[in-house]
Design an enzyme around this catalytic site. Structure first.
Site, PDB file in Angstrom:
ATOM      1  N   HIS A 133      -8.640   8.061   1.969  1.00 46.06           N
ATOM      2  CA  HIS A 133      -8.028   9.394   1.994  1.00 46.06           C
ATOM      3  C   HIS A 133      -9.072  10.448   1.687  1.00 46.06           C
ATOM      4  O   HIS A 133      -9.985  10.236   0.885  1.00 46.06           O
ATOM      5  CB  HIS A 133      -6.863   9.499   1.013  1.00 46.06           C
ATOM      6  CG  HIS A 133      -7.182   9.049  -0.378  1.00 46.06           C
ATOM      7  ND1 HIS A 133      -7.266   7.714  -0.721  1.00 46.06           N
ATOM      8  CD2 HIS A 133      -7.445   9.744  -1.504  1.00 46.06           C
ATOM      9  CE1 HIS A 133      -7.560   7.621  -1.996  1.00 46.06           C
ATOM     10  NE2 HIS A 133      -7.698   8.833  -2.502  1.00 46.06           N
TER      11      HIS A 133
ATOM     12  N   CYS B 108       0.839  -1.204   0.000  1.00 44.86           N
ATOM     13  CA  CYS B 108       0.000   0.000   0.000  1.00 44.86           C
ATOM     14  C   CYS B 108       0.873   1.253   0.000  1.00 44.86           C
ATOM     15  O   CYS B 108       1.627   1.501   0.950  1.00 44.86           O
ATOM     16  CB  CYS B 108      -0.942   0.001   1.204  1.00 44.86           C
ATOM     17  SG  CYS B 108      -1.887   1.529   1.313  1.00 44.86           S
TER      18      CYS B 108
ATOM     19  N   ASN C 221     -13.193   9.770  -2.768  1.00 43.05           N
ATOM     20  CA  ASN C 221     -13.579   8.801  -3.789  1.00 43.05           C
ATOM     21  C   ASN C 221     -13.634   7.420  -3.160  1.00 43.05           C
ATOM     22  O   ASN C 221     -12.742   7.056  -2.386  1.00 43.05           O
ATOM     23  CB  ASN C 221     -12.576   8.825  -4.945  1.00 43.05           C
ATOM     24  CG  ASN C 221     -12.537  10.183  -5.632  1.00 43.05           C
ATOM     25  OD1 ASN C 221     -13.563  10.824  -5.802  1.00 43.05           O
ATOM     26  ND2 ASN C 221     -11.362  10.624  -6.007  1.00 43.05           N
TER      27      ASN C 221
ATOM     28  N   HIS D 187      -4.320   1.042   8.092  1.00 48.11           N
ATOM     29  CA  HIS D 187      -4.759   0.712   6.733  1.00 48.11           C
ATOM     30  C   HIS D 187      -6.254   0.463   6.698  1.00 48.11           C
ATOM     31  O   HIS D 187      -6.722  -0.648   6.922  1.00 48.11           O
ATOM     32  CB  HIS D 187      -4.010  -0.503   6.196  1.00 48.11           C
ATOM     33  CG  HIS D 187      -4.379  -0.814   4.772  1.00 48.11           C
ATOM     34  ND1 HIS D 187      -3.884  -0.109   3.701  1.00 48.11           N
ATOM     35  CD2 HIS D 187      -5.228  -1.734   4.240  1.00 48.11           C
ATOM     36  CE1 HIS D 187      -4.387  -0.586   2.590  1.00 48.11           C
ATOM     37  NE2 HIS D 187      -5.215  -1.575   2.889  1.00 48.11           N
TER      38      HIS D 187
ATOM     39  N   ASP E   5      -0.901  16.256  -2.443  1.00 48.70           N
ATOM     40  CA  ASP E   5      -1.148  15.349  -3.573  1.00 48.70           C
ATOM     41  C   ASP E   5      -0.062  15.571  -4.622  1.00 48.70           C
ATOM     42  O   ASP E   5       0.309  16.705  -4.915  1.00 48.70           O
ATOM     43  CB  ASP E   5      -2.533  15.621  -4.164  1.00 48.70           C
ATOM     44  CG  ASP E   5      -3.001  14.496  -5.063  1.00 48.70           C
ATOM     45  OD1 ASP E   5      -3.988  13.840  -4.719  1.00 48.70           O
ATOM     46  OD2 ASP E   5      -2.359  14.269  -6.120  1.00 48.70           O
TER      47      ASP E   5
ATOM     48  N   HIS F  50      -9.478  14.114   0.136  1.00 46.97           N
ATOM     49  CA  HIS F  50      -8.868  15.203  -0.620  1.00 46.97           C
ATOM     50  C   HIS F  50      -9.330  16.525  -0.026  1.00 46.97           C
ATOM     51  O   HIS F  50     -10.527  16.710   0.218  1.00 46.97           O
ATOM     52  CB  HIS F  50      -9.324  15.192  -2.086  1.00 46.97           C
ATOM     53  CG  HIS F  50      -8.874  14.012  -2.873  1.00 46.97           C
ATOM     54  ND1 HIS F  50      -7.830  14.052  -3.770  1.00 46.97           N
ATOM     55  CD2 HIS F  50      -9.341  12.737  -2.915  1.00 46.97           C
ATOM     56  CE1 HIS F  50      -7.671  12.867  -4.331  1.00 46.97           C
ATOM     57  NE2 HIS F  50      -8.577  12.046  -3.836  1.00 46.97           N
TER      58      HIS F  50
ATOM     59  N   GLY G  46     -14.356   6.399  -8.416  1.00 52.64           N
ATOM     60  CA  GLY G  46     -13.117   7.009  -8.888  1.00 52.64           C
ATOM     61  C   GLY G  46     -11.931   6.832  -7.962  1.00 52.64           C
ATOM     62  O   GLY G  46     -10.941   7.559  -8.071  1.00 52.64           O
TER      63      GLY G  46
HETATM   64  P1  5GP Z   1      -8.081   8.777  -5.584  1.00 49.13           P
HETATM   65  O1  5GP Z   1      -8.378   8.797  -7.050  1.00 49.13           O
HETATM   66  O2  5GP Z   1      -7.752   7.393  -5.100  1.00 49.13           O
HETATM   67  O3  5GP Z   1      -9.128   9.466  -4.774  1.00 49.13           O
HETATM   68  O4  5GP Z   1      -6.825   9.708  -5.399  1.00 49.13           O
HETATM   69  C1  5GP Z   1      -5.532   9.258  -5.221  1.00 49.13           C
HETATM   70  C2  5GP Z   1      -4.674  10.491  -5.205  1.00 49.13           C
HETATM   71  O5  5GP Z   1      -3.399  10.132  -4.723  1.00 49.13           O
HETATM   72  C3  5GP Z   1      -4.470  11.128  -6.583  1.00 49.13           C
HETATM   73  O6  5GP Z   1      -4.935  12.483  -6.548  1.00 49.13           O
HETATM   74  C4  5GP Z   1      -2.969  11.027  -6.813  1.00 49.13           C
HETATM   75  O7  5GP Z   1      -2.429  12.170  -7.451  1.00 49.13           O
HETATM   76  C5  5GP Z   1      -2.427  10.854  -5.410  1.00 49.13           C
HETATM   77  N1  5GP Z   1      -1.216  10.039  -5.352  1.00 49.13           N
HETATM   78  C6  5GP Z   1      -1.019   8.820  -5.925  1.00 49.13           C
HETATM   79  N2  5GP Z   1       0.206   8.360  -5.661  1.00 49.13           N
HETATM   80  C7  5GP Z   1       0.804   9.312  -4.894  1.00 49.13           C
HETATM   81  C8  5GP Z   1       2.108   9.399  -4.296  1.00 49.13           C
HETATM   82  O8  5GP Z   1       2.951   8.522  -4.417  1.00 49.13           O
HETATM   83  N3  5GP Z   1       2.377  10.526  -3.577  1.00 49.13           N
HETATM   84  C9  5GP Z   1       1.451  11.509  -3.415  1.00 49.13           C
HETATM   85  N4  5GP Z   1       1.824  12.581  -2.691  1.00 49.13           N
HETATM   86  N5  5GP Z   1       0.217  11.454  -3.955  1.00 49.13           N
HETATM   87  C10 5GP Z   1      -0.104  10.364  -4.695  1.00 49.13           C
HETATM   88 ZN    ZN Z   2      -2.564   1.410   3.427  1.00 55.29          ZN
END
Ligand code: 5GP
Ligand code: ZN
Length: 122
Positions: free
Chosen positions: A109, A10, A96, A52, A36, A111, A102
């Site tokens: 998490h 993860c 999401n 987790h 992000d 946003h 999405g």
């Molecule tokens: P989701 O689509 O799952 O809601 O959003 C995942 C978010 O995690 C995305 O906005 C993506 O840019 C961010 N993200 C993915 N991998 C990484 C990473 O390794 N580091 C950081 N800081 N953000 C990440």
């Molecule tokens: Zn995790």
């Protein structure tokens, strides 16, 4: 899934543990927040539980206090990261959940997005 498996697989567990670098916004014993990597707004950071938890489809009453703490942190951190105050400023909170929701990273998490418009999307 063992704790070791989660750490192995993860990406957000690894970020919370400091095994993958990130720009840290906040940390305490059960919560981590970081920018992000692909910001959609001038301010765009994520707040995660260190444990987790997969998604909002996986939470129960036992997670109420933790989720409450995460939500209560959002406005404080938004201001600290440069969002202007309500009502001219403000911020967006988004979570999401699942494929059709999405969700790309399978560790819960929140946003938090804000800052002057226009943003990259929407
Ligand atoms: P989701 O689509 O799952 O809601 O959003 C995942 C978010 O995690 C995305 O906005 C993506 O840019 C961010 N993200 C993915 N991998 C990484 C990473 O390794 N580091 C950081 N800081 N953000 C990440
Ligand atoms: Zn995790």
């Amino acid at each position: 899934m063992s704790t070791l498996d989660k750490l192995d697989n993860c990406i957000f567990c690894k970020i919370a543990q400091g095994l993958i670098p990130s720009r840290k916004v906040y940390e305490d014993d059960e919560i981590f927040a970081f920018d992000d990597i692909h910001p959609l707004a001038p301010v765009h950071f994520l707040i995660i539980p260190k444990m987790h938890l997969v998604s909002m489809a996986h939470v129960g009453p036992e997670h109420g206090a933790l989720l409450g703490r995460i939500l209560l942190l959002a406005p404080q951190l938004a201001l600290a990261q440069g969002c202007r105050p309500y009502p001219e400023g403000g911020f967006r909170i988004l979570t999401n959940t699942g494929a059709e929701g999405g969700q790309e990273v399978q560790h819960l998490h929140i946003h938090v997005m804000g800052g002057p418009r226009p943003w990259l999307k929407r």
